[in-house]
Enzyme design. Structure first.
Site, mmCIF file in Angstrom:
data_model
loop_
_atom_site.group_PDB
_atom_site.id
_atom_site.type_symbol
_atom_site.label_atom_id
_atom_site.label_comp_id
_atom_site.label_asym_id
_atom_site.label_seq_id
_atom_site.Cartn_x
_atom_site.Cartn_y
_atom_site.Cartn_z
ATOM 1 N N ARG A 193 13.271 4.729 12.370
ATOM 2 C CA ARG A 193 12.024 5.503 12.335
ATOM 3 C C ARG A 193 11.166 5.159 13.574
ATOM 4 O O ARG A 193 11.697 4.693 14.568
ATOM 5 C CB ARG A 193 11.310 5.219 11.014
ATOM 6 C CG ARG A 193 12.157 5.653 9.800
ATOM 7 C CD ARG A 193 11.430 5.428 8.501
ATOM 8 N NE ARG A 193 10.234 6.251 8.404
ATOM 9 C CZ ARG A 193 9.273 6.033 7.500
ATOM 10 N NH1 ARG A 193 9.381 5.038 6.624
ATOM 11 N NH2 ARG A 193 8.208 6.813 7.461
ATOM 12 N N ASN A 239 8.176 -5.406 -1.040
ATOM 13 C CA ASN A 239 8.093 -4.287 -0.103
ATOM 14 C C ASN A 239 6.633 -4.232 0.329
ATOM 15 O O ASN A 239 5.788 -3.709 -0.397
ATOM 16 C CB ASN A 239 8.515 -2.973 -0.761
ATOM 17 C CG ASN A 239 8.474 -1.817 0.232
ATOM 18 O OD1 ASN A 239 7.902 -1.941 1.320
ATOM 19 N ND2 ASN A 239 9.071 -0.702 -0.139
ATOM 20 N N GLU A 270 12.973 -9.186 1.446
ATOM 21 C CA GLU A 270 12.137 -8.066 1.907
ATOM 22 C C GLU A 270 12.903 -6.761 1.686
ATOM 23 O O GLU A 270 14.073 -6.665 2.072
ATOM 24 C CB GLU A 270 11.846 -8.287 3.399
ATOM 25 C CG GLU A 270 11.051 -7.176 4.059
ATOM 26 C CD GLU A 270 10.881 -7.446 5.565
ATOM 27 O OE1 GLU A 270 11.237 -8.548 6.044
ATOM 28 O OE2 GLU A 270 10.410 -6.519 6.250
ATOM 29 N N ARG A 320 7.450 0.732 13.380
ATOM 30 C CA ARG A 320 8.030 0.196 12.133
ATOM 31 C C ARG A 320 9.173 -0.783 12.414
ATOM 32 O O ARG A 320 9.785 -1.313 11.502
ATOM 33 C CB ARG A 320 8.557 1.329 11.244
ATOM 34 C CG ARG A 320 7.470 2.262 10.763
ATOM 35 C CD ARG A 320 8.018 3.288 9.775
ATOM 36 N NE ARG A 320 7.181 4.457 9.758
ATOM 37 C CZ ARG A 320 6.065 4.597 9.022
ATOM 38 N NH1 ARG A 320 5.691 3.640 8.203
ATOM 39 N NH2 ARG A 320 5.341 5.694 9.085
ATOM 40 N N ALA A 367 3.197 -0.749 4.805
ATOM 41 C CA ALA A 367 2.741 -0.796 6.204
ATOM 42 C C ALA A 367 2.279 -2.195 6.623
ATOM 43 O O ALA A 367 2.271 -2.499 7.823
ATOM 44 C CB ALA A 367 1.628 0.218 6.405
ATOM 45 N N ARG A 371 5.020 10.986 -2.527
ATOM 46 C CA ARG A 371 4.835 10.739 -1.100
ATOM 47 C C ARG A 371 6.140 10.972 -0.317
ATOM 48 O O ARG A 371 7.154 10.334 -0.616
ATOM 49 C CB ARG A 371 4.431 9.268 -0.997
ATOM 50 C CG ARG A 371 4.341 8.716 0.368
ATOM 51 C CD ARG A 371 4.248 7.194 0.298
ATOM 52 N NE ARG A 371 4.023 6.676 1.605
ATOM 53 C CZ ARG A 371 4.336 5.446 1.982
ATOM 54 N NH1 ARG A 371 4.877 4.595 1.121
ATOM 55 N NH2 ARG A 371 4.092 5.056 3.193
ATOM 56 N N PRO A 400 0.798 -1.225 0.000
ATOM 57 C CA PRO A 400 0.000 0.000 0.000
ATOM 58 C C PRO A 400 0.832 1.278 0.000
ATOM 59 O O PRO A 400 1.891 1.345 0.625
ATOM 60 C CB PRO A 400 -0.803 -0.113 1.312
ATOM 61 C CG PRO A 400 -0.013 -1.026 2.173
ATOM 62 C CD PRO A 400 0.629 -2.012 1.235
ATOM 63 N N ASN A 401 0.321 2.225 -0.735
ATOM 64 C CA ASN A 401 0.871 3.592 -0.833
ATOM 65 C C ASN A 401 2.143 3.689 -1.668
ATOM 66 O O ASN A 401 2.620 4.790 -1.926
ATOM 67 C CB ASN A 401 1.114 4.193 0.574
ATOM 68 C CG ASN A 401 -0.154 4.236 1.396
ATOM 69 O OD1 ASN A 401 -1.167 4.746 0.925
ATOM 70 N ND2 ASN A 401 -0.147 3.676 2.585
ATOM 71 N N HIS A 434 12.834 -2.474 2.084
ATOM 72 C CA HIS A 434 12.248 -1.207 2.530
ATOM 73 C C HIS A 434 13.133 -0.092 2.021
ATOM 74 O O HIS A 434 14.366 -0.138 2.197
ATOM 75 C CB HIS A 434 12.145 -1.145 4.054
ATOM 76 C CG HIS A 434 11.263 -2.220 4.580
ATOM 77 N ND1 HIS A 434 9.894 -2.172 4.461
ATOM 78 C CD2 HIS A 434 11.565 -3.408 5.157
ATOM 79 C CE1 HIS A 434 9.390 -3.281 4.961
ATOM 80 N NE2 HIS A 434 10.375 -4.053 5.382
ATOM 81 N N TYR A 446 11.313 8.847 0.975
ATOM 82 C CA TYR A 446 11.256 7.810 -0.063
ATOM 83 C C TYR A 446 11.890 8.212 -1.398
ATOM 84 O O TYR A 446 11.950 7.392 -2.311
ATOM 85 C CB TYR A 446 9.792 7.383 -0.280
ATOM 86 C CG TYR A 446 9.159 6.795 0.960
ATOM 87 C CD1 TYR A 446 9.622 5.597 1.497
ATOM 88 C CD2 TYR A 446 8.117 7.446 1.623
ATOM 89 C CE1 TYR A 446 9.062 5.055 2.649
ATOM 90 C CE2 TYR A 446 7.541 6.912 2.777
ATOM 91 C CZ TYR A 446 8.022 5.711 3.280
ATOM 92 O OH TYR A 446 7.475 5.180 4.414
HETATM 93 C C1 DQA Z 1 8.324 1.123 3.739
HETATM 94 C C2 DQA Z 1 8.399 1.356 5.248
HETATM 95 C C3 DQA Z 1 7.038 1.130 5.893
HETATM 96 O O1 DQA Z 1 7.114 1.330 7.292
HETATM 97 C C4 DQA Z 1 6.010 2.086 5.320
HETATM 98 O O2 DQA Z 1 4.744 1.838 5.867
HETATM 99 C C5 DQA Z 1 5.983 2.058 3.827
HETATM 100 C C6 DQA Z 1 7.228 1.957 3.095
HETATM 101 C C7 DQA Z 1 9.668 1.485 3.042
HETATM 102 O O3 DQA Z 1 9.797 1.134 1.874
HETATM 103 O O4 DQA Z 1 10.531 2.122 3.642
HETATM 104 O O5 DQA Z 1 4.926 2.194 3.220
HETATM 105 O O6 DQA Z 1 8.079 -0.241 3.509
#
Ligand code: DQA
Length: 145
Positions: A108, A75, A99, A112, A78, A19, A11-12, A101, A24
Protein backbone atom coordinates in the site's frame (compact mmCIF):
# COMPACT_ATOMS: atom_id res chain seq x y z
CA UNK A 1 -5.25 -20.30 36.01
CA UNK A 2 -5.57 -20.02 32.20
CA UNK A 3 -3.07 -17.87 30.34
CA UNK A 4 -4.61 -14.61 29.26
CA UNK A 5 -4.31 -13.31 25.69
CA UNK A 6 -5.14 -9.69 25.01
CA UNK A 7 -6.45 -8.81 21.54
CA UNK A 8 -6.03 -5.07 20.97
CA UNK A 9 -7.37 -3.09 18.04
CA UNK A 10 -6.57 0.56 17.42
CA UNK A 11 -8.32 3.44 15.68
CA UNK A 12 -11.03 2.96 13.07
CA UNK A 13 -11.11 -0.81 13.49
CA UNK A 14 -14.55 -0.43 15.08
CA UNK A 15 -15.61 0.43 11.51
CA UNK A 16 -14.65 -3.01 10.14
CA UNK A 17 -17.27 -4.32 7.74
CA UNK A 18 -18.27 -0.78 6.74
CA UNK A 19 -14.86 0.76 6.19
CA UNK A 20 -13.22 0.19 2.78
CA UNK A 21 -14.53 -3.38 2.41
CA UNK A 22 -12.36 -3.96 -0.66
CA UNK A 23 -9.31 -3.51 1.61
CA UNK A 24 -10.57 -4.81 4.98
CA UNK A 25 -13.37 -7.20 4.02
CA UNK A 26 -16.96 -7.53 5.20
CA UNK A 27 -16.49 -9.01 8.65
CA UNK A 28 -17.30 -6.75 11.59
CA UNK A 29 -15.13 -6.22 14.65
CA UNK A 30 -17.69 -8.22 16.64
CA UNK A 31 -17.19 -11.15 14.21
CA UNK A 32 -13.41 -10.91 14.60
CA UNK A 33 -13.52 -10.69 18.40
CA UNK A 34 -15.92 -13.65 18.59
CA UNK A 35 -13.55 -15.70 16.43
CA UNK A 36 -10.58 -14.68 18.63
CA UNK A 37 -12.39 -15.83 21.77
CA UNK A 38 -13.33 -19.14 20.12
CA UNK A 39 -9.84 -19.81 18.80
CA UNK A 40 -8.19 -18.75 22.07
CA UNK A 41 -10.55 -20.82 24.18
CA UNK A 42 -9.67 -23.80 21.96
CA UNK A 43 -6.06 -23.35 23.07
CA UNK A 44 -7.11 -23.02 26.72
CA UNK A 45 -6.59 -19.24 26.83
CA UNK A 46 -8.70 -16.65 28.51
CA UNK A 47 -9.16 -13.99 25.78
CA UNK A 48 -9.88 -10.32 26.40
CA UNK A 49 -10.58 -7.98 23.48
CA UNK A 50 -10.34 -4.21 23.43
CA UNK A 51 -10.77 -1.71 20.60
CA UNK A 52 -10.19 1.98 21.18
CA UNK A 53 -9.85 5.17 19.19
CA UNK A 54 -7.95 6.81 22.08
CA UNK A 55 -4.22 6.25 22.24
CA UNK A 56 -3.95 6.79 26.01
CA UNK A 57 -6.59 4.11 26.64
CA UNK A 58 -4.55 1.63 24.62
CA UNK A 59 -1.34 2.60 26.42
CA UNK A 60 -2.98 2.21 29.85
CA UNK A 61 -4.25 -1.26 28.90
CA UNK A 62 -0.79 -2.27 27.65
CA UNK A 63 0.79 -1.14 30.95
CA UNK A 64 -1.77 -3.11 32.94
CA UNK A 65 -0.86 -6.22 30.91
CA UNK A 66 2.53 -6.37 32.63
CA UNK A 67 2.66 -9.47 34.81
CA UNK A 68 -0.98 -10.36 34.13
CA UNK A 69 -1.13 -11.24 30.43
CA UNK A 70 0.77 -14.00 28.58
CA UNK A 71 0.57 -12.55 25.07
CA UNK A 72 -0.68 -9.52 23.17
CA UNK A 73 -2.15 -9.66 19.66
CA UNK A 74 -2.30 -6.10 18.41
CA UNK A 75 -3.54 -4.37 15.31
CA UNK A 76 -2.53 -0.81 16.13
CA UNK A 77 -4.20 0.58 12.96
CA UNK A 78 -2.66 3.89 11.88
CA UNK A 79 -0.75 4.19 15.21
CA UNK A 80 1.48 1.44 13.80
CA UNK A 81 3.12 4.04 11.63
CA UNK A 82 3.18 6.97 14.07
CA UNK A 83 3.34 5.94 17.70
CA UNK A 84 6.62 5.77 19.56
CA UNK A 85 4.47 5.86 22.72
CA UNK A 86 2.86 2.50 21.87
CA UNK A 87 6.29 1.09 20.99
CA UNK A 88 7.58 2.22 24.41
CA UNK A 89 4.51 0.89 26.25
CA UNK A 90 4.91 -2.56 24.66
CA UNK A 91 8.55 -2.67 25.79
CA UNK A 92 7.55 -1.62 29.31
CA UNK A 93 4.89 -4.34 29.49
CA UNK A 94 7.42 -7.12 28.85
CA UNK A 95 4.76 -9.31 27.22
CA UNK A 96 5.31 -11.10 23.87
CA UNK A 97 3.60 -9.26 21.04
CA UNK A 98 2.24 -10.41 17.68
CA UNK A 99 1.39 -7.59 15.28
CA UNK A 100 -1.53 -8.10 12.90
CA UNK A 101 -2.60 -6.11 9.85
CA UNK A 102 -5.62 -7.19 7.88
CA UNK A 103 -4.22 -5.68 4.69
CA UNK A 104 -0.75 -6.15 3.25
CA UNK A 105 0.61 -2.79 4.35
CA UNK A 106 3.74 -3.32 2.23
CA UNK A 107 1.87 -3.13 -1.04
CA UNK A 108 0.00 0.00 0.00
CA UNK A 109 1.09 3.63 0.42
CA UNK A 110 4.70 4.33 1.38
CA UNK A 111 3.64 5.78 4.77
CA UNK A 112 2.28 2.35 5.78
CA UNK A 113 5.60 0.59 5.13
CA UNK A 114 7.21 1.57 8.43
CA UNK A 115 5.98 0.12 11.72
CA UNK A 116 7.17 1.21 15.18
CA UNK A 117 5.51 -1.90 16.59
CA UNK A 118 7.41 -4.43 14.45
CA UNK A 119 10.62 -3.58 16.32
CA UNK A 120 9.10 -4.98 19.50
CA UNK A 121 6.99 -7.81 18.02
CA UNK A 122 7.82 -11.51 18.00
CA UNK A 123 6.23 -11.66 14.55
CA UNK A 124 4.09 -9.73 12.09
CA UNK A 125 1.10 -10.95 10.08
CA UNK A 126 0.02 -8.68 7.25
CA UNK A 127 -2.28 -9.36 4.33
CA UNK A 128 -4.01 -12.48 5.65
CA UNK A 129 -7.28 -10.65 6.16
CA UNK A 130 -8.96 -11.26 9.50
CA UNK A 131 -7.51 -14.79 9.40
CA UNK A 132 -4.29 -13.11 10.61
CA UNK A 133 -5.79 -12.83 14.12
CA UNK A 134 -6.42 -16.59 14.16
CA UNK A 135 -2.89 -17.31 12.94
CA UNK A 136 -1.51 -15.08 15.71
CA UNK A 137 -3.52 -16.79 18.45
CA UNK A 138 -2.58 -20.22 17.06
CA UNK A 139 1.05 -19.15 17.23
CA UNK A 140 0.66 -18.17 20.89
CA UNK A 141 -0.91 -21.60 21.33
CA UNK A 142 2.46 -23.08 20.35
CA UNK A 143 4.69 -20.47 21.94
CA UNK A 144 3.05 -20.43 25.36
CA UNK A 145 2.39 -24.15 25.74
C1 DQA B 1 -4.25 -1.73 9.26
C2 DQA B 1 -3.30 -1.03 8.28
C3 DQA B 1 -3.04 0.40 8.72
O1 DQA B 1 -2.15 1.04 7.82
C4 DQA B 1 -4.34 1.19 8.76
O2 DQA B 1 -4.11 2.50 9.23
C5 DQA B 1 -5.39 0.50 9.56
C6 DQA B 1 -5.53 -0.94 9.46
C7 DQA B 1 -4.64 -3.15 8.75
O3 DQA B 1 -5.22 -3.88 9.55
O4 DQA B 1 -4.41 -3.48 7.59
O5 DQA B 1 -6.19 1.15 10.24
O6 DQA B 1 -3.59 -1.88 10.49
Amino acid sequence: MAHKILVLNGPNLNMLGLREPTVYGHETLADVEKMCVEVGTGHGFDVECLQTNHEGVLIDRIHAARGTVAGIVINPGAWTHTSIAIHDALIAAEVPVLEVHISNVHKREEFRHHSYVSRVAVGVLAGFGTHGYKLAIDHFGKLLK
